[in-house]
Design a protein around this motif. Sequence first.
Motif, PDB file in Angstrom:
ATOM      1  N   TYR A 257      36.154  85.653  71.806  1.00 10.35           N
ATOM      2  CA  TYR A 257      36.076  84.753  70.665  1.00 10.35           C
ATOM      3  C   TYR A 257      35.457  85.459  69.467  1.00 10.35           C
ATOM      4  O   TYR A 257      34.635  86.363  69.617  1.00 10.35           O
ATOM      5  CB  TYR A 257      35.222  83.530  71.002  1.00 10.35           C
ATOM      6  CG  TYR A 257      35.665  82.780  72.238  1.00 10.35           C
ATOM      7  CD1 TYR A 257      36.906  82.168  72.287  1.00 10.35           C
ATOM      8  CD2 TYR A 257      34.839  82.691  73.358  1.00 10.35           C
ATOM      9  CE1 TYR A 257      37.326  81.478  73.407  1.00 10.35           C
ATOM     10  CE2 TYR A 257      35.240  82.003  74.488  1.00 10.35           C
ATOM     11  CZ  TYR A 257      36.483  81.397  74.518  1.00 10.35           C
ATOM     12  OH  TYR A 257      36.898  80.722  75.625  1.00 10.35           O
ATOM     13  N   GLY A 258      35.846  84.983  68.283  1.00 10.70           N
ATOM     14  CA  GLY A 258      35.168  85.399  67.069  1.00 10.70           C
ATOM     15  C   GLY A 258      34.256  84.260  66.635  1.00 10.70           C
ATOM     16  O   GLY A 258      34.727  83.231  66.145  1.00 10.70           O
ATOM     17  N   ILE A 259      32.971  84.404  66.847  1.00 15.68           N
ATOM     18  CA  ILE A 259      32.012  83.332  66.577  1.00 15.68           C
ATOM     19  C   ILE A 259      31.628  83.345  65.106  1.00 15.68           C
ATOM     20  O   ILE A 259      31.246  84.390  64.564  1.00 15.68           O
ATOM     21  CB  ILE A 259      30.751  83.480  67.445  1.00 15.68           C
ATOM     22  CG1 ILE A 259      31.128  83.554  68.927  1.00 15.68           C
ATOM     23  CG2 ILE A 259      29.790  82.329  67.194  1.00 15.68           C
ATOM     24  CD1 ILE A 259      31.788  82.309  69.474  1.00 15.68           C
ATOM     25  N   THR A 260      31.729  82.184  64.460  1.00 16.66           N
ATOM     26  CA  THR A 260      31.331  82.058  63.065  1.00 16.66           C
ATOM     27  C   THR A 260      30.227  81.003  62.954  1.00 16.66           C
ATOM     28  O   THR A 260      30.075  80.140  63.820  1.00 16.66           O
ATOM     29  CB  THR A 260      32.514  81.659  62.170  1.00 16.66           C
ATOM     30  OG1 THR A 260      33.103  80.447  62.661  1.00 16.66           O
ATOM     31  CG2 THR A 260      33.574  82.754  62.176  1.00 16.66           C
ATOM     32  N   ARG A 261      29.486  81.068  61.855  1.00 16.07           N
ATOM     33  CA  ARG A 261      28.338  80.193  61.678  1.00 16.07           C
ATOM     34  C   ARG A 261      28.787  78.763  61.363  1.00 16.07           C
ATOM     35  O   ARG A 261      29.668  78.548  60.532  1.00 16.07           O
ATOM     36  CB  ARG A 261      27.438  80.710  60.563  1.00 16.07           C
ATOM     37  CG  ARG A 261      26.120  79.959  60.436  1.00 16.07           C
ATOM     38  CD  ARG A 261      25.166  80.662  59.473  1.00 16.07           C
ATOM     39  NE  ARG A 261      23.903  79.984  59.368  1.00 16.07           N
ATOM     40  CZ  ARG A 261      22.896  80.124  60.219  1.00 16.07           C
ATOM     41  NH1 ARG A 261      23.029  80.956  61.235  1.00 16.07           N
ATOM     42  NH2 ARG A 261      21.762  79.466  60.065  1.00 16.07           N
ATOM     43  N   VAL A 262      28.168  77.800  62.033  1.00 16.35           N
ATOM     44  CA  VAL A 262      28.441  76.380  61.780  1.00 16.35           C
ATOM     45  C   VAL A 262      27.118  75.621  61.718  1.00 16.35           C
ATOM     46  O   VAL A 262      26.116  76.052  62.285  1.00 16.35           O
ATOM     47  CB  VAL A 262      29.330  75.752  62.878  1.00 16.35           C
ATOM     48  CG1 VAL A 262      30.704  76.389  62.907  1.00 16.35           C
ATOM     49  CG2 VAL A 262      28.669  75.856  64.249  1.00 16.35           C
ATOM     50  N   ASP A 263      27.122  74.484  61.028  1.00 17.50           N
ATOM     51  CA  ASP A 263      25.919  73.644  60.996  1.00 17.50           C
ATOM     52  C   ASP A 263      26.255  72.159  60.866  1.00 17.50           C
ATOM     53  O   ASP A 263      25.375  71.349  60.600  1.00 17.50           O
ATOM     54  CB  ASP A 263      24.992  74.071  59.850  1.00 17.50           C
ATOM     55  CG  ASP A 263      25.689  74.083  58.491  1.00 17.50           C
ATOM     56  OD1 ASP A 263      26.734  73.428  58.358  1.00 17.50           O
ATOM     57  OD2 ASP A 263      25.176  74.756  57.581  1.00 17.50           O
ATOM     58  N   ARG A 264      27.553  71.790  61.070  1.00 18.11           N
ATOM     59  CA  ARG A 264      27.951  70.393  60.947  1.00 18.11           C
ATOM     60  C   ARG A 264      28.712  69.933  62.182  1.00 18.11           C
ATOM     61  O   ARG A 264      29.870  70.317  62.373  1.00 18.11           O
ATOM     62  CB  ARG A 264      28.828  70.191  59.716  1.00 18.11           C
ATOM     63  CG  ARG A 264      28.089  70.226  58.401  1.00 18.11           C
ATOM     64  CD  ARG A 264      28.977  69.652  57.299  1.00 18.11           C
ATOM     65  NE  ARG A 264      30.172  70.453  57.086  1.00 18.11           N
ATOM     66  CZ  ARG A 264      31.290  69.979  56.524  1.00 18.11           C
ATOM     67  NH1 ARG A 264      31.370  68.713  56.164  1.00 18.11           N
ATOM     68  NH2 ARG A 264      32.320  70.785  56.339  1.00 18.11           N
ATOM     69  N   ARG A 435      39.033  78.022  65.093  1.00 15.98           N
ATOM     70  CA  ARG A 435      39.889  78.183  63.923  1.00 15.98           C
ATOM     71  C   ARG A 435      40.415  79.616  63.855  1.00 15.98           C
ATOM     72  O   ARG A 435      39.796  80.541  64.377  1.00 15.98           O
ATOM     73  CB  ARG A 435      39.085  77.935  62.644  1.00 15.98           C
ATOM     74  CG  ARG A 435      38.627  76.542  62.399  1.00 15.98           C
ATOM     75  CD  ARG A 435      37.567  76.541  61.296  1.00 15.98           C
ATOM     76  NE  ARG A 435      37.942  77.372  60.164  1.00 15.98           N
ATOM     77  CZ  ARG A 435      38.555  76.923  59.069  1.00 15.98           C
ATOM     78  NH1 ARG A 435      38.855  75.648  58.968  1.00 15.98           N
ATOM     79  NH2 ARG A 435      38.843  77.748  58.083  1.00 15.98           N
ATOM     80  N   LEU A 436      41.546  79.788  63.193  1.00 18.17           N
ATOM     81  CA  LEU A 436      41.958  81.146  62.893  1.00 18.17           C
ATOM     82  C   LEU A 436      40.952  81.747  61.924  1.00 18.17           C
ATOM     83  O   LEU A 436      40.592  81.108  60.926  1.00 18.17           O
ATOM     84  CB  LEU A 436      43.355  81.166  62.262  1.00 18.17           C
ATOM     85  CG  LEU A 436      44.528  80.956  63.211  1.00 18.17           C
ATOM     86  CD1 LEU A 436      45.825  80.922  62.420  1.00 18.17           C
ATOM     87  CD2 LEU A 436      44.582  82.039  64.262  1.00 18.17           C
ATOM     88  N   PRO A 437      40.442  82.944  62.182  1.00 20.26           N
ATOM     89  CA  PRO A 437      39.457  83.540  61.280  1.00 20.26           C
ATOM     90  C   PRO A 437      40.041  83.793  59.902  1.00 20.26           C
ATOM     91  O   PRO A 437      41.214  84.145  59.760  1.00 20.26           O
ATOM     92  CB  PRO A 437      39.085  84.857  61.987  1.00 20.26           C
ATOM     93  CG  PRO A 437      40.234  85.151  62.886  1.00 20.26           C
ATOM     94  CD  PRO A 437      40.778  83.828  63.309  1.00 20.26           C
ATOM     95  N   GLU A 442      35.665  88.251  60.901  1.00 23.37           N
ATOM     96  CA  GLU A 442      35.210  87.116  61.691  1.00 23.37           C
ATOM     97  C   GLU A 442      35.973  86.974  62.997  1.00 23.37           C
ATOM     98  O   GLU A 442      35.721  86.048  63.765  1.00 23.37           O
ATOM     99  CB  GLU A 442      35.368  85.828  60.874  1.00 23.37           C
ATOM    100  CG  GLU A 442      34.537  85.819  59.595  1.00 23.37           C
ATOM    101  CD  GLU A 442      34.775  84.581  58.758  1.00 23.37           C
ATOM    102  OE1 GLU A 442      35.789  83.885  58.996  1.00 23.37           O
ATOM    103  OE2 GLU A 442      33.946  84.299  57.875  1.00 23.37           O
ATOM    104  N   GLY A 443      36.912  87.862  63.259  1.00 21.85           N
ATOM    105  CA  GLY A 443      37.745  87.727  64.442  1.00 21.85           C
ATOM    106  C   GLY A 443      37.171  88.441  65.646  1.00 21.85           C
ATOM    107  O   GLY A 443      36.201  89.201  65.550  1.00 21.85           O
ATOM    108  N   PRO A 444      37.744  88.203  66.815  1.00 21.77           N
ATOM    109  CA  PRO A 444      37.325  88.916  68.019  1.00 21.77           C
ATOM    110  C   PRO A 444      37.735  90.376  67.968  1.00 21.77           C
ATOM    111  O   PRO A 444      38.586  90.773  67.170  1.00 21.77           O
ATOM    112  CB  PRO A 444      38.049  88.164  69.140  1.00 21.77           C
ATOM    113  CG  PRO A 444      39.228  87.537  68.477  1.00 21.77           C
ATOM    114  CD  PRO A 444      38.805  87.220  67.076  1.00 21.77           C
ATOM    115  N   LEU A 445      37.126  91.178  68.821  1.00 21.80           N
ATOM    116  CA  LEU A 445      37.368  92.623  68.842  1.00 21.80           C
ATOM    117  C   LEU A 445      37.792  93.074  70.225  1.00 21.80           C
ATOM    118  O   LEU A 445      37.430  92.458  71.227  1.00 21.80           O
ATOM    119  CB  LEU A 445      36.092  93.391  68.465  1.00 21.80           C
ATOM    120  CG  LEU A 445      35.526  93.211  67.066  1.00 21.80           C
ATOM    121  CD1 LEU A 445      34.175  93.899  66.980  1.00 21.80           C
ATOM    122  CD2 LEU A 445      36.481  93.803  66.051  1.00 21.80           C
TER     123      LEU A 445
END
Length: 474
Positions: A257-264, A435-437, A442-445
């Motif tokens: 996974y490509g983990i991105t920051r969320v707060d909602r 979501r698509l990065p 922001e994507g997986p590697l």
Amino acid sequence: MAAHIRRRLRKGATTTAVAAAAVAALAASQAPAATLAEGPAGGGDPKAAGEDTASTDGAATGNSPYYTDLPPLVTPNKPGSSSSLPAAGSAEAGIPATVLAAYKQAEQTVATTDPGCRLPWQLLAAIGKVESGHARGGRVDANGTASPPILGPALNGQGFALIKDTDGGAYDSDAVHDRAVGPMQFIPSTWASWGQDANGDGRKDPNNIHDAALAAGRYLCANDRDLAIAADLDRAIAPLLADARAEGRTVVALSEYGITRVDRPIDINRALRRAGLLEVHTQDGMEYLDPMASRAFAVADHQLAHVYVRRPEDLEATRAALAELPGIEQLLDDEGKKAHHLDHPRSGELVAVAEKDAWFTYYYWLDDARAPDFAQLVEIHRKPGYDPVELFMDPQDPYVRVKAVSAVARKKLGMRYRMAVVPLDPAPIRGSHGRLPESDDEGPLILCSTPHAFPDRVRATEVKSLLLQLAGLH
């Protein structure tokens, strides 16, 4: 929404797994064997931009193969830049003095402002070596600025990531596509957010080694990261990698996974319940989702939610209930699902896609006092969707650790136990995926010890067959 995975290959001098991941995060991925001698593929003239394209003296550019043979130590006449440096140890050997000073100064600055990160200068050096050969072997002026500027290839999707211009050519002199810039190879959009003025000249210059090293340090330490944990992982897996190398095996590391920051958090099922579409039944004062009686309910999948609508005539009511729900970016119908390759018979009648900083909970109760018995358990099979809050213990429960220890003890004794320690508050979640990065950053590697084993971009659905090919089974 088949995610794309970027490759990252190692060549030449060994670098740590931490460095490889950090390099991929900082810069747009570029194939190690590609050189600008193959011709600029995007807008902008690299020669007009001052880029060292020919590299006839063997120096590395931002687009050359990894640079491993460094020239002798050069000490520019800049007060305070290198004259007070200690004698170089084994880790410092071959690093030009001004560049080494920039790495160490960045480490000291970050240690003051973000001590919990535990950033080592060696990590910055590993990135700098892989990305530009330590600013092309120390080819910087008295202020630490690379001369000529270091520019990577045009990120035009032809062998590299596709990133259209974000800076009007201000940093990379290319108004059509972005290019990675400077000794640490920042893409312009990343530099716009993380650029630093480390040498106090009033400019944030990605081609200045002092500015770039500090910016890299700030970037690496974002979101309360503790880099010492990654270093511990390096040490733990080192024997495994050594054995694999000795046996001639190919090593592949995949971030799924490509983990991105969320707060909602988005309480999608609560919205459906308030609209009279989701039904529950009550047992012992606790509420349980009744999917057979519900006109609509959602199965949460991080930043996606699959919405199951019982009858076609309820579709409009379901859309209306979700249309104004904060945090939902798209609500995909049959055509939308098909466009995103989500038109599976079990995908649901609608698929909700969260906004970049949001994610979906599975919660359907309206009062925590009526939450079902499994809500505070790690219980994926009874919850209508994934519950990342299971990663945490309830911070509001003063006895939560006692409960956990007691449950583990009962388990070890062969007794029945119940580990009810999961919070009902989604606030601890700070990262998600689905979501698509928006960019490859922001994507997986996927990392591989065999050069050119994978193309530059790999679809998630292609990974299995590629791994079978590497194993000789496909």
